[in-house]
Scaffold this motif. Structure first.
Motif: not given
Ligand code: TRP
Length: 336
Positions: A65, A298-305, A308
């Protein structure tokens, strides 16, 4: 297509510091324009010192992150986790057989770490530079940006590569590219806030010694406020004067975060008190870190991203490294 390759990485063994950012990651972002960049999270190196498993897992993801929040673009650069690409361990074993005990015992980092962790002088700590050589050589890297303390590891990487090439590739067509170390430009070397003659280290036991890019802003301000200075009371940049190490360091930090020079900062604050100067440094550091933190949250909310990115990074890294390892195995006489 003719871009040169840059390879580097950080161990997820502690809180990523302002020193890691200003001295390394910030430069890596710039390299993306002109080079083919590969940046890894070196979790296999981290276990040469005992790690807590939950923490290691969290820190590896945090590091990913942080890379992205600092501006490393997964569309431009290859980002991957070292332990997910088995070629690293495989090549490291091979290279162990082409590295001498004598060479490894001269490594200053080994001597330092084994005196620091006297209760756990494991073989991995000793062969650490061989794994690092494998990391670099698998990707045929041209340049490896590192701090001064890692230059000796680049030297041994070059020696190992040349040795292997000279044994197995006499007819030319070397298996390994011999990489060059790239020392970060001056001004970016950030020292400890409590012992300013030592490098700022993310594994320092005293959290007041370093600024983590994930520290709360008030914590950052407090750490800078209590940074060690001297009793002379003069804001002057005197890089060769150990008495001035604390002030030199704050000037360097200020120069790096504002994109200025040490000379200009010293001139600007000439005659001011240390208290005012520290306040200004703290504000500038917080302003530098703020956008990184916003992206990080912001990234902490996007585990899927993130998953990937890891997956595609792993695939990309495997493709390149399997090719090099295949050549090595063939040269050695392994059945392939
Ligand atoms: N040893 C490096 C450090 O502690 C991290 C690292 C591991 C590395 N493998 C690498 C850096 C390969 C550059 C290239 O900073």
């Amino acid at each position: 297509m003719d871009k040169k390759t840059i390879f580097s990485g950080v161990q997820p063994s502690g809180n990523i510091t302002l020193g890691n950012y200003l001295g390394a990651i910030k430069n890596w972002v710039r390299f993306q324009e002109d080079y083919n960049c590969i940046y890894a999270m070196m979790d296999m190196h981290a276990i040469t010192v005992r790690q807590n498993p939950q923490e290691l897992r969290k820190r590896t993801l945090d590091l990913l992150k942080i890379y992205i929040s600092c501006g490393i673009d997964p569309e431009k650069s290859l980002l991957f986790v070292q332990s997910q690409v088995s070629e690293h361990a495989q090549l490291a074993w091979v290279l162990n057989c082409y590295t001498y005990m004598g060479e490894l015992s001269r490594m200053t980092q080994f001597k330092d770490k084994s005196s620091k962790h006297a209760d756990n002088i494991n073989a991995g700590l000793f062969t650490y530079p061989v794994l690092m050589a494998a990391d670099i050589l698998l990707y045929q890297a041209d340049f490896v940006p590192v701090g001064k303390d890692q230059m000796q590891h680049i030297e041994i990487t070059r020696d190992i590569a040349e040795r292997f090439n000279s044994i197995y590739c006499k007819e030319g067509n070397p298996v390994f590219k011999v990489p060059e170390g790239l020392l970060a430009k001056s001004g970016a070397k950030v020292m400890s806030l409590t012992e300013p003659t030592k490098k700022m280290s993310k594994s320092d036991e005293n959290p007041k010694a370093y600024i983590s890019v994930l520290d709360d802003f008030s914590v950052i301000a407090n750490k800078i406020k209590s940074a060690v200075t001297d009793s002379e009371g003069k804001i002057e940049y005197r890089p060769d004067d150990a008495e001035k190490a604390g002030i030199n360091n704050l000037i360097t930090i200020m120069a790096a975060v504002t994109g200025s020079t040490e000379a200009k900062i010293a001139e600007e604050f000439c005659g001011k008190g240390y208290g005012d100067f520290k306040k200004a440094v703290a504000e500038a550091v917080v302003e530098e870190i703020r956008p990184i933190r916003e992206r990080y949250d912001e990234l902490s909310k996007s585990k899927d991203y993130l998953e990937q990115i890891c997956r595609s990074g792993r695939e990309g890294a495997e493709k390149i490294s399997a090719k090099t390892l295949g050549k090595v195995y063939k040269k050695l006489g392994f059945l392939v």
